[in-house]
Design a protein around this motif. Structure first.
Motif, short mmCIF file in Angstrom:
data_model
loop_
_atom_site.label_atom_id
_atom_site.label_comp_id
_atom_site.label_asym_id
_atom_site.label_seq_id
_atom_site.Cartn_x
_atom_site.Cartn_y
_atom_site.Cartn_z
N ASN A 47 -4.03 14.90 -71.18
CA ASN A 47 -3.88 14.65 -72.62
C ASN A 47 -2.46 14.92 -73.12
O ASN A 47 -2.01 14.32 -74.10
CB ASN A 47 -4.89 15.48 -73.41
CG ASN A 47 -6.28 14.88 -73.28
OD1 ASN A 47 -6.62 13.92 -73.97
ND2 ASN A 47 -7.07 15.41 -72.34
N ARG A 51 -0.17 11.96 -74.87
CA ARG A 51 0.60 12.11 -76.11
C ARG A 51 2.02 11.57 -75.92
O ARG A 51 2.53 10.79 -76.73
CB ARG A 51 0.63 13.60 -76.50
CG ARG A 51 1.62 14.05 -77.51
CD ARG A 51 1.14 13.83 -78.96
NE ARG A 51 1.28 12.46 -79.39
CZ ARG A 51 0.34 11.73 -80.01
NH1 ARG A 51 -0.84 12.25 -80.29
NH2 ARG A 51 0.54 10.50 -80.35
N LYS A 75 -4.53 9.04 -81.87
CA LYS A 75 -5.62 9.41 -80.97
C LYS A 75 -5.40 8.98 -79.53
O LYS A 75 -4.86 7.91 -79.27
CB LYS A 75 -6.93 8.79 -81.49
CG LYS A 75 -7.37 9.37 -82.81
CD LYS A 75 -8.79 8.99 -83.10
CE LYS A 75 -9.23 9.44 -84.48
NZ LYS A 75 -9.22 10.89 -84.67
N LYS A 230 -1.79 21.49 -80.38
CA LYS A 230 -2.97 22.31 -80.70
C LYS A 230 -3.26 22.27 -82.21
O LYS A 230 -4.40 22.17 -82.64
CB LYS A 230 -2.74 23.75 -80.23
CG LYS A 230 -4.00 24.61 -80.25
CD LYS A 230 -3.72 26.00 -79.72
CE LYS A 230 -4.90 26.92 -79.88
NZ LYS A 230 -6.03 26.58 -79.02
N LYS A 232 -2.71 19.92 -84.25
CA LYS A 232 -3.29 18.63 -84.68
C LYS A 232 -4.55 18.28 -83.92
O LYS A 232 -5.07 17.17 -84.03
CB LYS A 232 -2.27 17.53 -84.44
CG LYS A 232 -1.10 17.56 -85.37
CD LYS A 232 -0.32 16.25 -85.17
CE LYS A 232 1.12 16.43 -85.56
NZ LYS A 232 2.04 15.70 -84.68
N SER A 233 -5.03 19.20 -83.08
CA SER A 233 -6.07 18.83 -82.11
C SER A 233 -7.37 18.34 -82.74
O SER A 233 -8.05 17.49 -82.19
CB SER A 233 -6.35 19.98 -81.16
OG SER A 233 -6.92 21.05 -81.87
N GLU A 234 -7.68 18.87 -83.92
CA GLU A 234 -8.94 18.41 -84.52
C GLU A 234 -8.83 16.96 -84.96
O GLU A 234 -9.74 16.16 -84.77
CB GLU A 234 -9.32 19.31 -85.69
CG GLU A 234 -10.83 19.42 -85.81
CD GLU A 234 -11.26 20.22 -87.00
OE1 GLU A 234 -10.90 21.41 -87.06
OE2 GLU A 234 -11.94 19.63 -87.87
N THR A 236 -6.75 14.74 -83.64
CA THR A 236 -6.59 13.83 -82.50
C THR A 236 -7.80 13.82 -81.57
O THR A 236 -8.13 12.79 -81.00
CB THR A 236 -5.34 14.22 -81.65
OG1 THR A 236 -5.48 15.59 -81.24
CG2 THR A 236 -4.07 14.05 -82.44
N HIS A 237 -8.46 14.96 -81.41
CA HIS A 237 -9.51 15.05 -80.40
C HIS A 237 -10.88 15.47 -80.95
O HIS A 237 -11.82 15.65 -80.17
CB HIS A 237 -9.11 16.04 -79.29
CG HIS A 237 -7.99 15.57 -78.42
ND1 HIS A 237 -6.69 15.54 -78.84
CD2 HIS A 237 -7.98 15.08 -77.15
CE1 HIS A 237 -5.91 15.07 -77.87
NE2 HIS A 237 -6.67 14.78 -76.84
N GLY A 241 -11.14 19.50 -79.40
CA GLY A 241 -9.72 19.85 -79.47
C GLY A 241 -9.44 21.32 -79.18
O GLY A 241 -8.56 21.66 -78.39
N SER A 242 -10.22 22.20 -79.82
CA SER A 242 -9.93 23.63 -79.67
C SER A 242 -10.25 24.13 -78.26
O SER A 242 -9.73 25.13 -77.81
CB SER A 242 -10.71 24.43 -80.70
OG SER A 242 -12.09 24.19 -80.50
#
Ligand code: A3P
Length: 289
Positions: A47, A51, A75, A230, A232-234, A236-237, A241-242
């Protein structure tokens, strides 16, 4: 484990996202010479590289990475996994404009032969096996598609005996090692990218023939930092994400491996991988001792 995984050509895959039908359909997938493939065993930093690639693609299309309305999504689905999805997916992919971008965790021998015949550019990402196993253990316990493990010892046993998804990492490395001298393949290690992200990004851009200004380079470097990803992880993923952006470092294996497990892995690495080019690139003595 039995309920969540199925075996195809001797390798286990998660049944919720892969199927034998799709794998059969994949065999006749016709790669284009301008396709772009990111190859990495699970938990090697796939991942992270997605990016970087998404941002480099945006730049090559004269867009600003991440800018609202620029048409380039945040995404990772922009670089879908080749082997994940329904069997009709490959028919749909024939309608996509070039260049098409895809990621894969497959051994090279399980990729469609047209990829090699058409000399598709492949970016191969590898990471030290002890950190891969550590990351895989935590991820397996965090997401529903993989079996969860009561103990690290149980996971270690499965990891060492080809009972985890996408097969045995040592086999994966020795199979890919047969291909890495080809001019259409570039190999990068997680650890070298961690040490010098700017150099890694520069090399990747050069491999794909994407010219970068200093400003663009800095933007890609900043957006691919662990902290920034991290944060932006929510977005993007989603909820995974977390779990996915866990520690993002090297040598976290030291918190899990017993002396006995260290010896076991060192022995297998020595026997199967250490003497190969990929094995040497991993700098096992630096990162796994
Ligand atoms: P850890 O579990 O050791 O933290 P994959 O994307 O192939 O599933 O790999 C996930 C691993 O890559 C995780 O390792 C994750 O933290 C790490 N990773 C993701 N983005 C990263 C980044 N920007 N920098 C460093 N490591 C990153």
């Amino acid at each position: 484990r039995d309920e969540l995984m199925f075996s195809y050509k001797g390798i286990l895959y998660p049944i919720t996202i892969c199927s034998a039908e799709a794998f059969k359909a994949l065999e006749s997938f016709e790669a284009r010479s301008d396709d772009v493939i990111l190859a990495a065993y699970p938990k090697s930093g796939t991942n992270w590289l997605r990016r970087i690639l998404i941002d480099l693609i945006a730049i090559s299309q004269k867009k600003t990475p991440g800018e609202e309305g620029s048409g380039n999504a945040e995404k990772p689905e922009e670089i879908p996994y080749l082997e994940v999805g329904d069997p009709e997916k490959y028919e749909r992919m024939t309608k996509l404009p070039s260049p098409r971008f895809m990621a894969t965790h497959l051994y090279p021998e399980n990729l469609p032969t047209s990829i090699f015949r058409n000399k598709v550019k492949i970016l191969l990402l590898i990471r030290n096996p002890k950190d891969v196993a550590t990351s895989f253990f935590h991820f397996s316990n965090g997401v529903a598609i993989f079996p969860s493990y009561e103990t690290w010892d149980d996971f270690f046993t499965d990891f060492m005996s080809k009972k985890v998804a996408w097969g045995c990492y040592f086999e994966y490395l020795s199979e890919w090692n047969k291909h890495i001298d080809k001019e259409n393949i570039m190999t990068i290690t997680y650890e070298e990218l961690k040490e010098n992200r700017a150099l890694g990004v520069k090399n990747i851009a050069a491999f794909f023939g994407i010219p970068l200004t200093e400003e663009e380079l800095q933007l890609v470097v900043e957006r691919s930092s662990f902290r920034s990803m991290k944060k932006k992880s929510e977005k993007t993923h989603g909820t995974i994400g977390s779990i996915l952006f866990r520690k993002g470092g090297v040598r976290d294996w030291k918190n899990l491996f017993s002396e006995d497990q260290n010896e076991k892995m060192d022995k297998v690495f020595e026997e199967q991988v250490a003497g190969t080019k990929l094995g040497k690139m991993l700098k096992y003595d630096v990162y796994c001792k």
